[in-house]
Design an enzyme around this catalytic site. Sequence first.
Site, PDB file in Angstrom:
ATOM      1  N   ASP A   1      -2.646  -4.694   0.309  1.00  0.00           N
ATOM      2  CA  ASP A   1      -1.581  -5.476   0.935  1.00  0.00           C
ATOM      3  C   ASP A   1      -2.023  -6.040   2.289  1.00  0.00           C
ATOM      4  OD1 ASP A   1      -0.016  -4.793  -1.206  1.00  0.00           O
ATOM      5  OD2 ASP A   1       1.367  -3.506  -0.082  1.00  0.00           O
TER       6      ASP A   1
ATOM      7  N   HIS B   1      -1.291  -3.733   8.158  1.00  0.00           N
ATOM      8  CA  HIS B   1      -0.179  -3.426   7.248  1.00  0.00           C
ATOM      9  C   HIS B   1       0.145  -1.935   7.358  1.00  0.00           C
ATOM     10  CE1 HIS B   1       2.348  -3.692   3.683  1.00  0.00           C
ATOM     11  NE2 HIS B   1       1.642  -2.749   3.096  1.00  0.00           N
TER      12      HIS B   1
ATOM     13  N   HIS C   1      -4.072   2.047   0.370  1.00  0.00           N
ATOM     14  CA  HIS C   1      -3.201   2.584   1.432  1.00  0.00           C
ATOM     15  C   HIS C   1      -2.078   3.406   0.816  1.00  0.00           C
ATOM     16  CE1 HIS C   1      -1.015  -1.052   0.301  1.00  0.00           C
ATOM     17  NE2 HIS C   1       0.019  -0.676   1.023  1.00  0.00           N
TER      18      HIS C   1
ATOM     19  N   HIS D   1      -0.028  -7.981  -4.866  1.00  0.00           N
ATOM     20  CA  HIS D   1       1.286  -8.526  -5.250  1.00  0.00           C
ATOM     21  C   HIS D   1       1.254  -9.996  -5.642  1.00  0.00           C
ATOM     22  CE1 HIS D   1       3.617  -4.964  -4.038  1.00  0.00           C
ATOM     23  NE2 HIS D   1       2.713  -4.828  -3.068  1.00  0.00           N
TER      24      HIS D   1
ATOM     25  N   ASP E   1       4.339   2.307  -3.758  1.00  0.00           N
ATOM     26  CA  ASP E   1       4.048   1.414  -4.894  1.00  0.00           C
ATOM     27  C   ASP E   1       2.543   1.283  -5.146  1.00  0.00           C
ATOM     28  OD1 ASP E   1       4.097  -0.144  -2.394  1.00  0.00           O
ATOM     29  OD2 ASP E   1       3.742  -1.902  -3.655  1.00  0.00           O
ATOM     30  N   HIS E   2       1.734   1.985  -4.332  1.00  0.00           N
ATOM     31  CA  HIS E   2       0.275   1.983  -4.537  1.00  0.00           C
ATOM     32  C   HIS E   2      -0.256   3.353  -4.961  1.00  0.00           C
ATOM     33  CE1 HIS E   2      -0.443  -2.088  -2.703  1.00  0.00           C
ATOM     34  NE2 HIS E   2       0.814  -1.834  -2.383  1.00  0.00           N
TER      35      HIS E   2
ATOM     36  N   HIS F   1       1.289   3.486   0.675  1.00  0.00           N
ATOM     37  CA  HIS F   1       2.653   3.123   0.261  1.00  0.00           C
ATOM     38  C   HIS F   1       2.931   3.553  -1.188  1.00  0.00           C
ATOM     39  CE1 HIS F   1       3.190  -0.100   3.623  1.00  0.00           C
ATOM     40  NE2 HIS F   1       3.556   1.107   4.009  1.00  0.00           N
TER      41      HIS F   1
HETATM   42 ZN   LIG Z   1       2.423  -3.077  -1.944  1.00  0.00          ZN
HETATM   43 ZN   LIG Z   2       1.921  -1.711   1.284  1.00  0.00          ZN
END
Ligand SMILES: [Zn+2]
Ligand SMILES: [Zn+2]
Length: 260
Positions: free
Chosen positions: A134, A112, A56, A172, A60-61, A58
Site C-alpha cells: 500500500d 503508510h 505491512h 488495491h 487486509d494484508h 494491516h
Molecule cells: Zn491494504
Molecule cells: Zn495498508
Amino acid sequence: MIQIEALLAFTDNYLWLLQDNQLHQCAVVDPGDAEPVLRWLADHPDWTLTDILVTHHHPDHIGGVTALKQATGARVMGPALETIPACDIALEDNQRIEVLGLEWQILHVPGHTLGHIAYFHTDDEFPPVLLCGDTLFAAGCGRLFEGTPAQMYHSLSRLAALPDATQVYCTHEYTLSNLRFACAVEPDNQALTERYAHVSQLREHNRISLPSTIGLEKSTNPFLRSDCPAVRQAATARSGQNDLSGVAVFTAIRSWKDQF
Ligand SMILES: [Zn+2]
Ligand SMILES: [Zn+2]
C-alpha cells in the site's frame, strides 16, 4: 521466470500469486484472506505454496497468514519493524532473500505504516518486479496512517528511482479513482488523459488495471511528480504558499487527495 497472477479478495484487494511453472511452486503476497489461496491450491493439487510475503501489518494484508501457514507449512516473511503473525524471517532494509529461486531486495518504505517494506527483483532477462503493498498505487499512493509526509515522499522517491520498465504490483484496485484525482491535479497532462480513458475501459469490463510500470507512474502519478511545474502550481494554489519544497508539494497534494 515466474508468472504472476492476481487472486481477488474482499472488494478490491489483489493477492499476488507468484508461480514457478517448472517446479510447480508458488508464493503469495499479503494474503488478507486465506480462502482464495486455499481454493487455488485445491484446484492445483500438484503445486506447493513455499512462501508468504508480507509488506505491512494491516488486517487486509495479514488476515490469512496464520491459516495459510497452518495449511501449507509455507515460510512467512515480513517487516522486522512490525508484528506479523507466524513470521519466520523478519526483513530489514536492503536485506536480500531468495524466493522461488529468485533474489529479492527488501526496501524499507515507511509512510503508510512505519515498518512497511517492498520486495524488488531484477535480472538481465526480464523486466524487474516490484511488490509494493500500500505504498505506491497505480496513479496514487497509500494514506499516511503512521508515517510523516516526508517519510512517504522519500519512500516514493526511492521507488521512482527504480528502472522505468519495473512492473509495479500494488495491493488495491484503486486506479480509476486515483486517476480521477490525478486529472484534477493535472488536467493538461496528455499521458494522464490517455491512461484515464484506457483504465475506464478496462474497469467497465471489470478487468484488472495492474500491473503498472515505474515509467508510467512517473508520467501520470501526481505523487511522483512534485518536480513537475503543473503539479507544483496546483500545490501552490491549494496551499496558498509559494516556493514549495518537493516534500511540501507532496504534502499539499496528499492532503488534497484525502478530502477529494
Ligand atoms: Zn491494504
Ligand atoms: Zn495498508
